[in-house]
Design an enzyme around this catalytic site. Sequence first.
Site, PDB file in Angstrom:
ATOM      1  CG  HIS A 130      17.147  -1.041  -0.556  1.00 27.18           C
ATOM      2  ND1 HIS A 130      17.259   0.230  -0.821  1.00 27.18           N
ATOM      3  CD2 HIS A 130      16.178  -1.242   0.393  1.00 27.18           C
ATOM      4  CE1 HIS A 130      16.248   0.828  -0.315  1.00 27.18           C
ATOM      5  NE2 HIS A 130      15.552   0.146   0.333  1.00 27.18           N
ATOM      6  CE  LYS A 174      15.288   4.932  -2.615  1.00 25.70           C
ATOM      7  NZ  LYS A 174      14.227   5.110  -1.797  1.00 25.70           N
ATOM      8  CG  HIS A 224      -2.000  -1.126   1.140  1.00 27.14           C
ATOM      9  ND1 HIS A 224      -2.989  -1.125   0.462  1.00 27.14           N
ATOM     10  CD2 HIS A 224      -1.908  -2.272   1.862  1.00 27.14           C
ATOM     11  CE1 HIS A 224      -3.813  -1.929   0.644  1.00 27.14           C
ATOM     12  NE2 HIS A 224      -3.175  -2.616   1.566  1.00 27.14           N
ATOM     13  CG  ASN A 225       5.588   2.795   0.914  1.00 27.02           C
ATOM     14  OD1 ASN A 225       5.516   3.890   0.006  1.00 27.02           O
ATOM     15  ND2 ASN A 225       6.506   2.684   1.816  1.00 27.02           N
ATOM     16  CE  LYS A 277       8.067  -1.182   0.645  1.00 23.21           C
ATOM     17  NZ  LYS A 277       7.565  -2.466   1.506  1.00 23.21           N
ATOM     18  CG  ASP A 321       9.543  -7.114   5.118  1.00 21.23           C
ATOM     19  OD1 ASP A 321       8.454  -6.235   5.008  1.00 21.23           O
ATOM     20  OD2 ASP A 321      10.294  -7.183   5.757  1.00 21.23           O
ATOM     21  CB  SER A 322      12.495  -2.759   2.187  1.00 20.70           C
ATOM     22  OG  SER A 322      11.606  -2.178   1.887  1.00 20.70           O
ATOM     23  N   GLY A 341      10.748   7.499   3.573  1.00 13.99           N
ATOM     24  CA  GLY A 341      11.361   6.944   4.612  1.00 13.99           C
ATOM     25  C   GLY A 341      12.494   7.426   5.358  1.00 13.99           C
ATOM     26  CE1 TYR A 342      14.049   5.347  10.266  1.00 24.94           C
ATOM     27  CE2 TYR A 342      13.033   3.815   8.659  1.00 24.94           C
ATOM     28  CZ  TYR A 342      13.270   4.277   9.858  1.00 24.94           C
ATOM     29  OH  TYR A 342      12.480   3.556  10.835  1.00 24.94           O
TER      30      TYR A 342
HETATM   31  P1  IMP Z   1       7.634  -2.504   4.566  1.00 21.88           P
HETATM   32  O1  IMP Z   1       6.530  -2.153   4.244  1.00 21.88           O
HETATM   33  O2  IMP Z   1       7.502  -3.469   6.033  1.00 21.88           O
HETATM   34  O3  IMP Z   1       8.557  -3.560   4.019  1.00 21.88           O
HETATM   35  O4  IMP Z   1       8.535  -1.383   5.443  1.00 21.88           O
HETATM   36  C1  IMP Z   1       9.641  -0.966   4.816  1.00 21.88           C
HETATM   37  C2  IMP Z   1      10.066   0.399   5.686  1.00 21.88           C
HETATM   38  O5  IMP Z   1      11.402   0.402   5.693  1.00 21.88           O
HETATM   39  C3  IMP Z   1       9.670   1.750   5.076  1.00 21.88           C
HETATM   40  O6  IMP Z   1       8.249   2.231   5.730  1.00 21.88           O
HETATM   41  C4  IMP Z   1      10.785   2.750   5.329  1.00 21.88           C
HETATM   42  O7  IMP Z   1      10.457   3.016   6.657  1.00 21.88           O
HETATM   43  C5  IMP Z   1      11.946   1.759   5.336  1.00 21.88           C
HETATM   44  N1  IMP Z   1      12.548   1.764   3.915  1.00 21.88           N
HETATM   45  C6  IMP Z   1      12.174   0.634   3.089  1.00 21.88           C
HETATM   46  N2  IMP Z   1      12.899   1.047   1.687  1.00 21.88           N
HETATM   47  C7  IMP Z   1      13.240   2.278   1.978  1.00 21.88           C
HETATM   48  C8  IMP Z   1      13.869   3.068   1.084  1.00 21.88           C
HETATM   49  O8  IMP Z   1      13.908   3.020  -0.081  1.00 21.88           O
HETATM   50  N3  IMP Z   1      14.198   4.538   1.453  1.00 21.88           N
HETATM   51  C9  IMP Z   1      13.869   4.794   2.920  1.00 21.88           C
HETATM   52  N4  IMP Z   1      13.373   4.080   3.555  1.00 21.88           N
HETATM   53  C10 IMP Z   1      12.898   2.706   3.325  1.00 21.88           C
END
Ligand code: IMP
Length: 198
Positions: free
Chosen positions: A178, A173, A8-9, A12, A69-70, A151-152
Amino acid sequence: MRAVLASHNKKKMKEMREILSQLGVEVVSQADVGVDLEPEETGTTFEENARIKAAAIMEATGLPAIADDSGLVVDALDGAPGVYSARYGGEGLDDTDRWKLLLKNMEGKTDRACRFVSVICCVLPNGEEVMSRGEVHGVVAQGPSGDGGFGYDPIFYLPERGCTMAQLSAEEKNAISHRGNALRAFREEWERRYGTDQ
Ligand code: IMP
């Protein structure tokens, strides 16, 4: 191939869509197929959580599903926030609150090495699974710079580029991230198994 992106992001999803389209994968969102499911991420590894998300969406839609998942792994914080990156600091925080908390927790630490990790998992309706992992190494900056990405990114400093991830264009990017690295590894594994014309 038509596949549902299990996320839902929006930011991403945009990054994944850009890279997956180069593989000839027609990506549709959960909203496109009317599935408003957000599986609970109960795993303790990126691999487990990526599989949980992809499998749940495949089961709900009957279509191949791809999940990422990241997260950010910080050596001086024993790997935190790691798989809990999206939930760091608990409910009610936004991206900015989370990186501010991380900077606070890094006060006084001399080792600022960190990495972003992304695991991509595709689960097919016949139960087959393709999984890949990508990483990018950096340093936790002393303060934020840039307004790209999400995010970060504003505090993820890339010493060899002399800037943070948030100061790169989307294309730049994707070329080093990653998620970009995981998707390129995914492509290699996919083509090794299924050839180039799926
Ligand atoms: P997920 O949706 O559980 O995989 O959460 C991934 C979280 O990791 C995101 O909400 C960010 O806080 C962080 N994250 C993952 N990928 C990135 C990126 O490319 N840039 C910055 N933060 C990231």
